[in-house]
Motif scaffolding. Structure first.
Motif, PDB file in Angstrom:
ATOM      1  N   GLU A1212       0.828  -1.205   0.000  1.00 17.51           N
ATOM      2  CA  GLU A1212       0.000   0.000   0.000  1.00 17.51           C
ATOM      3  C   GLU A1212       0.864   1.258   0.000  1.00 17.51           C
ATOM      4  OE1 GLU A1212      -3.405   0.206   2.640  1.00 17.51           O
ATOM      5  OE2 GLU A1212      -3.193  -1.937   3.054  1.00 17.51           O
ATOM      6  N   GLU A1257      -7.159  -8.662   2.047  1.00 17.21           N
ATOM      7  CA  GLU A1257      -7.824  -8.085   0.876  1.00 17.21           C
ATOM      8  C   GLU A1257      -7.196  -6.753   0.473  1.00 17.21           C
ATOM      9  OE1 GLU A1257     -11.913  -7.757   1.765  1.00 17.21           O
ATOM     10  OE2 GLU A1257     -12.268  -9.936   1.888  1.00 17.21           O
ATOM     11  N   LYS A1258      -6.798  -5.956   1.461  1.00 20.66           N
ATOM     12  CA  LYS A1258      -6.188  -4.656   1.139  1.00 20.66           C
ATOM     13  C   LYS A1258      -4.881  -4.840   0.390  1.00 20.66           C
ATOM     14  CE  LYS A1258      -8.184  -2.169   5.055  1.00 20.66           C
ATOM     15  NZ  LYS A1258      -7.868  -1.330   6.263  1.00 20.66           N
ATOM     16  N   ALA A1261      -5.594  -5.965  -3.147  1.00 21.88           N
ATOM     17  CA  ALA A1261      -6.087  -4.846  -3.964  1.00 21.88           C
ATOM     18  C   ALA A1261      -4.961  -3.895  -4.334  1.00 21.88           C
ATOM     19  CB  ALA A1261      -7.190  -4.108  -3.211  1.00 21.88           C
ATOM     20  N   ALA A1262      -4.061  -3.623  -3.387  1.00 23.51           N
ATOM     21  CA  ALA A1262      -2.924  -2.746  -3.683  1.00 23.51           C
ATOM     22  C   ALA A1262      -2.017  -3.392  -4.732  1.00 23.51           C
ATOM     23  CB  ALA A1262      -2.149  -2.450  -2.410  1.00 23.51           C
ATOM     24  N   SER A1265      -3.522  -2.963  -8.142  1.00 22.82           N
ATOM     25  CA  SER A1265      -3.322  -1.615  -8.672  1.00 22.82           C
ATOM     26  C   SER A1265      -1.890  -1.423  -9.141  1.00 22.82           C
ATOM     27  CB  SER A1265      -3.681  -0.578  -7.606  1.00 22.82           C
ATOM     28  OG  SER A1265      -5.054  -0.604  -7.330  1.00 22.82           O
ATOM     29  N   GLU A1426     -15.343  -1.032  -2.131  1.00 18.84           N
ATOM     30  CA  GLU A1426     -14.524  -0.035  -1.447  1.00 18.84           C
ATOM     31  C   GLU A1426     -13.086  -0.034  -1.970  1.00 18.84           C
ATOM     32  OE1 GLU A1426     -15.118   2.404   0.627  1.00 18.84           O
ATOM     33  OE2 GLU A1426     -17.258   1.964   0.448  1.00 18.84           O
ATOM     34  N   HIS A1427     -12.537  -1.240  -2.275  1.00 19.27           N
ATOM     35  CA  HIS A1427     -11.140  -1.255  -2.719  1.00 19.27           C
ATOM     36  C   HIS A1427     -10.980  -0.576  -4.070  1.00 19.27           C
ATOM     37  CE1 HIS A1427     -12.673  -4.787  -4.997  1.00 19.27           C
ATOM     38  NE2 HIS A1427     -11.670  -4.528  -5.832  1.00 19.27           N
ATOM     39  N   LYS A1430     -10.850   3.116  -3.149  1.00 22.93           N
ATOM     40  CA  LYS A1430      -9.745   3.516  -2.265  1.00 22.93           C
ATOM     41  C   LYS A1430      -8.412   3.562  -2.972  1.00 22.93           C
ATOM     42  CE  LYS A1430      -7.430   2.234   2.050  1.00 22.93           C
ATOM     43  NZ  LYS A1430      -7.397   1.313   3.196  1.00 22.93           N
ATOM     44  N   TYR A1431      -8.119   2.553  -3.808  1.00 20.74           N
ATOM     45  CA  TYR A1431      -6.777   2.434  -4.370  1.00 20.74           C
ATOM     46  C   TYR A1431      -6.735   3.026  -5.781  1.00 20.74           C
ATOM     47  CZ  TYR A1431      -6.045  -0.693  -0.468  1.00 20.74           C
ATOM     48  OH  TYR A1431      -5.952  -1.204   0.792  1.00 20.74           O
TER      49      TYR A1431
END
Length: 1482
Positions: A1212, A1257-1258, A1261-1262, A1265, A1426-1427, A1430-1431
């Protein structure tokens, strides 16, 4: 350039410094400028200026010939006569024939090329401007006060003199005097010829008809009447045909302002006359108190005159009138313009004798402007002429409706502030330290605070009460307190209900609340947040402190400025974008405006104060000190700043860009206010004596000038100062001070002194006001600079050495020169102490023998000779040979003789010989003749006599400036404290400290006071090192460190940081070390920066950050992304090595700082330190060094997270760094950053993904991206390498796509390694197959929805703009903002109103339908994961366009990718941003 302008005041005591031409243009001289005003019956308008004179304009006249109305002439104290073209605003010709001060000027009404001028030596110069020829006349050796050319005979000129003489000369005959008109016995102030050429019979008394002058010649039969006004209180009408006076008009004594003028009191008077062109039987003259009178020359008695402006008291001038001129408007209407000492220009209708309008003018620097928050449009002006003006800027009938307040003000008005809730309540502060409150809607005098500041009041502010005023019930305390900040660095809290009470210093509350033991830095400005919960204070050392009310708990300290803070301003709290109300703008003397976002500090107050060293925005462009700031109340983040560079700059803070620059002023700007009702109007004031209203949208410049204007302005100002300094030594010779030397309305004398200036002398070139009592006639010469008499030798001691200047050392040399001839002469015999008795021994022999007989009779005969008293009168010499009583009588006679001759030392000797020691000491004390010898024998007369004698000797020594000797004698009588105070009072601090340390106890408070006082003086003079020693000696180590750091250079900062560390001020040492390290980093001195940080164990986190930044800097400079200076110094470990970048970072950390995964507590601590650093969002205008520093921070946090085995958090942080480069628009930096972080491209990211937990999950997702950004960069590489040159930029490509392409000059060079991989084995189609992730429909939906909302916002703005135009409003494109539910203002603000056409729907659609669309899009946003929101993610539509362009020029693109790209374009490519580019494929 301006909409409205209040000009400088017309110059005083000039016979003709204003005039009006046929076209209704009125010109007048103000300071060294000529202002031009367009005259109508309804209102005036300033239309231009004539600039060119170096000193005061003393005369001005128009050419009144048809076709030449654009020509005018002016004279100045610089000795020049200039001819101007008012249309072009240029000088056509000039001459310098006068050798003395020019006092009179007129343009001949008959000869169209003739300009006549006169000077104080009596020289009349005729200048024919068409042939550039001059002719000189010298009719009388007298001081010329005025002159006027005849309107009927081009050769006749009337000249008025200071002594009351009037002569009429004929310039066609050399030195021919036609008439000498005698009748006045004082100064001739004005002359006016009758507009009718013939002399008709006027009413006159019998005695007046016989009054004649000694005309030199009879002249012609036909003549013309001439009117003259004199200081002798009379207007006389003269016949030039007969050379005699035909009428005398004595001024009437009128009732004014409720009182009668006493004719026995000779008031100041200037009697000017004007003969209107259309009224040959009427003459207009001024009167005692500013009244104007029209005389009817055909009538007698009281009917002879009429008073102008009788319908209202306010119509008349309230001070004497200097000039009048008139102009015809229409066929039968004549307007007259008058200028007065009351600083008002009035227009009169001569038919109705009523005032049409009044134009106020200004007689000093405009220090402050303030709009009333209650009375809409009421603008208060604080001016250096000791008056407050309140301008009703929204008045429809009179655009210049102004009220003036002067009662209780005896100095320059330097600060103003309206009460936030009480209408008409205006607080003011002055140059002499006074604070008061005016009730603008009453006639009462102001309330004055009983507590005065010692220096100039800079700032006033209304705010909530703080202790002790905040104690008590709600009804016992005011809702607002008045706060004042002045030049001595103190902020006082005044009770507006009890101004007579003592004001309190808020420093005590600050110290008690925050447990501060050291002395606070002097304060220079304060600003309350609009909600009253937070107070910002600016200090002399450049720091800004933010406190929480009401107890003033310190929330944070901002260390951004390095010089004195001049102004602070909070953003208003009614903005449409959240968080803008926490923006604080600050300006100092270093020309940079900083804006800080204090949202986190205010909304979540920390337990301990926070140190802020990073600005939200840095507004760079001005070239000198910042003097004023103002946030627009109509916009979010719109700021206007004013500066000593003479310009006002409007900024869009949120976009970090300059919008417009105003350059209408001719001097330095001092204050600024944004119009509360018009979003496009700004008001500024400066040292050119003007207030100007100007439109933001009409300015041609966007940024301040690059210094040249400021340099030229400083040169011009310096030259003017030199010229003024020379001129002040000369007398005016005209009975008056210069026009710039303004006067108070009530005629009270002004206190001496001048302001110290908005920090460092905001205002050192102002023409100071010289007030005079009403009973005093105008001075005839320049007044000396005000100030109290001071002993020069005492006042000019060098403060740290106690030595006088060189002029004080000349006396001994002069004494030696005087004594040198005496050495060569024969040595003289000492003067006898008994001269009278000695002289008696040089009489004739007979007299001497008779003395012997008399003495024998006295001594040996019982019978005393008659009339013989030995020792007195003629027998004084016998006192030496008889008894003691006779001797004492002889001493008394000798003493009287010595006293008469001034030989007091001889008298003292005689008294001592008599044994009268007390008498000798008393006499020597009274005469100031005490000596060391007398003091030494004083104990013989007793202790009290000795004590009194020593005290008297000390006073005598002080008068003789022998302060060290005086202090030593005080020590002899055990007065140590008095001796120390004596040395201190004479600024002999070094000697005072030496004495105090030698004789007093170490803990004595006097010693500490000496150190701190001397330190303050040294600090003010710039001797920071010695001042620091004093603070250290006084146990004020904190102040010692701060004063060393005040200089701001690297050596000083290092020394200050080390000192703070030694004395235990760890927080200060921490902040100074960090500041020094950042400065070294910006100078690319990495070695010095690391060495500085190593001194502080608490700065280990910043060591890690600078280490990462250095490694990244070296890599980027090697890749030619940034330039590297030749003076750059780096560590050996920063050079290139075979390992990957992140591996290199970890290895260097472990090797140099011992940071590894083995010590997780230490890693976690460093992670917390770096996480606390706040970095603003990236913008396209961010400097590359600052962007690189922020990216380094993201990388360092990522590596630290990995050391803590937090792989998802690390990814992230890396994503944040890559996205930061993308947001800044720096494509090359983003590409090189991805290459360093992920050398194997997606494979490197896949390796990191393998370390993630499946539940993270974060992190996943990062990683997704990051893969998208890597593919995005490689996709561009493939397109550039496979397409023709014509494929790079096409006309129908989207604007966003073109901007990305042109960002990189040669992208193939920086991405060569990746291309080589593709060329060496990776199939293009296989790579394109991996780009499937770029065509993410959820991200496409999210991005398209954001664009749709932004476009709706634009259409709404367009609707509002069209509606405003339809209603006659003045809305400015791009300035109207609306608050819509669910709309991201950040997104909306990125859309330029002119960049996209909203289309016809913007006209037909209604506001409710557009808001409904926004609500629908808002629901769509809620459904997006949301991801995705957010990213960051590359632009999906942009990637589709690239693939379709590649497919058009090659067969690389797979069919399913093409279909997916077309599908996404069809669904989400309909927005205006990509519409043109998408049309090619749809």
């Amino acid at each position: 350039m301006h909409e409205r302008l209040l000009p400088a005041s017309p110059n005083w005591y000039c016979s003709r410094s204003s005039d009006t031409n046929r076209n209704g243009i009125f010109g007048f001289g103000a300071k060294n400028t000529v202002y031009l005003i367009s005259i109508t019956t309804s209102s005036p308008a300033v239309v231009g200026e004539l600039n060119g004179h170096k000193e005061r304009v003393s005369g001005f006249a128009f050419c009144h010939h048809p076709g030449q109305e654009n020509l005018c002439a002016s004279t100045s104290d610089d000795g020049t006569v200039k001819i101007w073209d008012i249309n072009e605003k240029v000088t056509l010709k000039e001459h310098k024939s006068h050798q003395s001060t020019i006092t009179a000027l007129h343009w001949s009404p008959v000869e169209k090329d003739l300009v006549v001028s006169g000077d104080e030596k009596g020289i009349v110069v005729c200048y024919w401007q068409n042939r550039d020829d001059t002719q000189t006349f010298f009719p009388e050796p007298r001081n010329i006060f005025c002159l006027s050319c005849s309107p009927h005979n081009g050769n006749y000129i009337a000249v008025g003199y200071k002594d009351g003489m009037i002569v009429v000369i004929d310039i066609s005959k050399k030195n021919e005097v036609i008439h000498r008109l005698r009748g006045h016995d004082d100064e001739i102030h004005a002359l006016a010829w009758c507009p009718s050429p013939n002399e008709e019979v006027l009413y006159c008394r019998a005695e007046e008809s016989t009054e004649v002058s000694n005309g030199v010649t009879e002249g012609q039969d036909k003549g013309c009447y001439l009117a003259s006004g004199s200081k002798d209180q009379t207007v006389r009408i003269w016949s030039t045909a007969r050379g005699k006076g035909v009428m005398t008009l004595k001024l009437p004594f009128l009732k004014r302002r409720g009182m009668v003028v006493d004719p026995n009191v000779k008031e100041r008077l200037w009697l000017t006359v004007h003969w209107p062109k259309g009224r040959p039987s009427n003459v207009v003259s001024s009167c005692f108190g500013g009244e104007l009178i029209m005389w009817d020359l055909t009538k007698s008695g009281k009917q002879k005159w009429s008073l102008l402006g009788t319908s209202s008291e306010s119509q008349n001038h309230c001070r004497i009138v200097f000039n009048m001129s008139s102009v015809h408007v229409g066929e039968d209407r004549e307007l007259m313009i008058s200028t007065s000492m009351d600083r008002e220009i009035k227009c009169w209708d001569l038919s109705s004798l009523e005032c049409c309008w009044t134009l106020p003018t200004l007689g000093g620097f405009v220090y402050t402007l303030s709009f009333s928050p209650v009375g809409t449009g009421c603008l208060a002006l604080g001016v250096g002429d000791s008056m407050i003006r309140i301008w009703s800027t929204l008045s429809i009938q009179n655009k210049y409706e102004t009220r003036t307040f002067w009662q209780g003000i005896k100095s320059k008005v330097t600060a103003l502030c309206w009460h936030p809730g009480k209408e008409g309540s205006l607080a003011f502060g002055t140059d002499d330290g006074k604070v008061g409150i005016y009730e603008a809607y009453s006639n009462k005098p102001p309330q004055i605070s009983s507590t005065y500041h010692r220096k100039t009041v800079y700032t006033l502010a209304w705010g909530p009460p703080i202790p002790p005023m905040s104690f008590g019930g709600a009804g016992d305390k005011p809702s607002f307190s008045l706060y004042s900040c002045a030049g001595e660095g103190v902020i006082l809290q005044h009770d507006p209900w009890k101004l007579a009470g003592e004001a309190t210093d808020i420093d005590k509350v600050i110290c008690d609340t925050n447990n501060v033991k050291h002395k606070l830095s002097p304060h220079t400005d304060l600003c309350w947040k609009t909600d009253g919960n937070v107070l910002a204070i600016g200090n002399e050392d450049g720091s800004i402190e933010v406190y929480q009310a009401p107890n003033l708990k310190l929330l944070c300290t901002i260390q951004q400025h390095h010089k004195i803070i001049n102004v602070l301003r909070w953003h208003h709290d009614h903005g449409s974008q959240p968080g803008t109300c926490h923006l604080l703008a600050s300006g100092s003397s270093n020309a940079v405006v900083y804006v800080h976002d204090l949202k986190s500090v205010i909304e979540s107050p920390p337990e301990n104060p926070v140190l802020i060293t990073e600005a939200y925005r840095s507004l760079v462009g001005h070239t000198s000190k910042i003097t004023g700031l103002a946030w627009s109340p109509h916009h979010d983040g719109r700021l206007v700043t004013v500066c000593y560079d003479g310009t006002a700059q409007v900024w869009d803070v949120l976009k970090d860009e300059a919008l417009c620059n105003y350059r209408g002023h001719k001097g330095r700007l001092l204050c600024v206010q944004w119009s509360p009702v018009d979003p496009d109007m700004v008001w500024t004031g400066g040292d050119d004596f003007t207030v100007q209203e100007w439109s933001v949208s009409k300015q041609e410049y966007t940024k301040p000038p690059r210094g040249k204007k400021g340099v030229d302005m400083e040169k011009k100002r310096a030259s003017q100062q030199k010229a003024k300094a020379k001129k002040k030594k000369k007398a005016l010779g005209k009975g008056g001070v210069r026009a710039e030397e303004s006067e108070s309305p009530n005629g009270e004398e002004e206190r001496g002194g001048s302001p110290t200036g908005l920090g460092e002398g905001l205002l050192d070139n102002e023409e100071e006001v010289e007030r005079e009592a009403a009973s005093t006639p105008p001075p005839t010469a320049w007044s000396k600079e005000p100030g109290r008499p001071v002993d020069r030798a005492v006042a000019e001691k060098v403060q740290n050495e106690g030595k006088p200047f060189s002029f004080a050392k000349k006396e001994p040399k002069e004494e030696k020169r005087r004594e040198k001839p005496d050495v060569q002469m024969k040595k003289r015999k000492a003067r006898s102490i008994l001269p009278l008795s000695t002289s008696m021994d040089h009489r004739p022999k007979e007299d001497l023998q008779q003395d012997c007989l008399t003495l024998a009779a006295v001594r040996y005969s019982e019978a005393m000779p008659s009339q013989c008293v030995p020792g007195s009168r003629e027998h004084i010499q016998l006192g030496l040979f008889t008894d003691r009583e006779s001797l004492y009588r002889m001493f008394q006679e000798e003493g009287k003789s010595h006293m008469d001759g001034g030989h007091y030392d001889s008298v003292v000797y005689l008294l001592l010989w008599k044994g009268d020691i007390a008498g000798a000491l008393q006499m020597a004390t009274e005469k100031g003749e005490l000596t060391d010898h007398l003091v030494s024998i004083a104990p013989m007369a007793g202790y009290k006599v000795w004590l009194k004698t020593v005290e008297a000797f000390v006073k005598q020594l002080c008068f003789q400036e022998q302060f060290l000797k005086a202090a030593s004698h005080l020590l002899s009588i055990h007065k140590v404290y008095e001796a120390v105070n004596l040395l201190k009072s004479q600024q002999l601090y070094r000697e005072a400290i030496a004495l105090a340390k030698a004789r007093l106890q170490p803990e004595d408070p006097v010693l500490k006071d000496l150190y701190t006082t001397w330190a303050a003086v040294l600090e003010k003079d710039g001797h920071y090192s010695t001042a620091a020693k004093c603070y250290l000696a006084a146990d004020s180590a904190f102040d010692a460190a701060k004063v060393i750091a005040k200089k701001g250079d690297m050596i000083s900062l290092k020394a200050a940081a080390k000192l703070a560390g030694i004395v235990g001020e760890n927080d200060l040492s921490h902040s100074l070390s960090l500041r020094c390290a950042k400065e070294l980093m910006l100078a690319e001195d990495w070695l010095g920066a690391q060495e500085m940080l190593k001194t502080q164990e608490s700065l280990l986190g910043h060591q890690v950050l600078l280490c990462t930044n250095e490694l990244l800097f070296v890599r980027m400079s090697t890749a030619n992304v940034i330039e590297r200076s030749c003076s750059s110094s780096t560590h050996s470990w920063s050079e290139l090595c075979g390992d990957g970048f992140l591996t290199t970072v970890k290895n260097v950390w472990q090797k140099e700082m011992g940071i590894s995964a083995n010590n997780l507590d230490r890693v976690r601590l460093i992670h917390q330190q770096l996480k606390a650093i706040d970095t603003p969002a990236a913008t396209p205008n961010i400097p590359i060094s600052q962007l690189l520093f922020h990216v380094s921070l993201d990388m360092a946090l990522g590596v630290l997270s990995w050391l803590l085995s937090e792989w998802g958090a690390g990814l992230e942080e890396l994503l944040t760094g890559v996205a930061r480069c993308s947001a800044a628009g720096h494509f090359s930096l983003m590409s090189e950053t991805c290459r360093l972080l992920f050398p194997e491209g997606k494979d490197s990211i896949t390796l990191y993904k393998g370390k993630l937990e499946s539940s993270d999950e974060k992190g996943l997702a990062a990683a997704e991206s990051l893969e998208a950004f890597v593919c995005y960069l490689q996709l561009y590489e493939l397109w550039w390498s496979s397409s023709d040159a014509s494929l790079g930029v096409e006309n129908n490509t989207s604007d966003a796509l073109q901007s990305d392409i042109t960002e990189s000059q040669n992208p193939t060079a920086s991405h060569g390694s990746d291309l080589q991989k593709l060329e060496k084995g990776v199939e293009v189609k296989a790579f394109l197959r991996s780009c499937q992730g770029l065509l993410s429909e959820p991200h496409a939906i999210f991005q398209a929805t954001q664009r749709a909302i932004a476009e709706i916002q634009q259409r709404l703005a367009s609707l509002v703009h069209q509606h405003s135009r339809a209603q006659g409003g003045a809305a400015i494109p791009g300035e109207t903002q609306m608050v819509i539910p669910g709309v991201s203002q950040d997104t909306a603000s990125t859309i330029d109103p002119g960049a996209a056409d909203p289309g016809p729907s913007s006209v037909t659609e209604s506001l409710p339908s557009l808001i409904a669309l926004v609500s629908e899009h808002h629901k769509e946003l809620d459904e997006i994961p949301e991801h995705v929101k957010k990213y960051p993610f590359p632009d999906v539509i942009e990637c589709c366009l690239i693939l379709l362009y590649m497919d058009k020029n090659s067969n690389f693109v797979l069919e399913h990718l093409k279909e997916a790209a077309l599908g996404l374009l069809g669904k989400y490519g309909t927005t205006t941003l990509h519409c043109k580019a998408c049309q090619r494929f749809l």
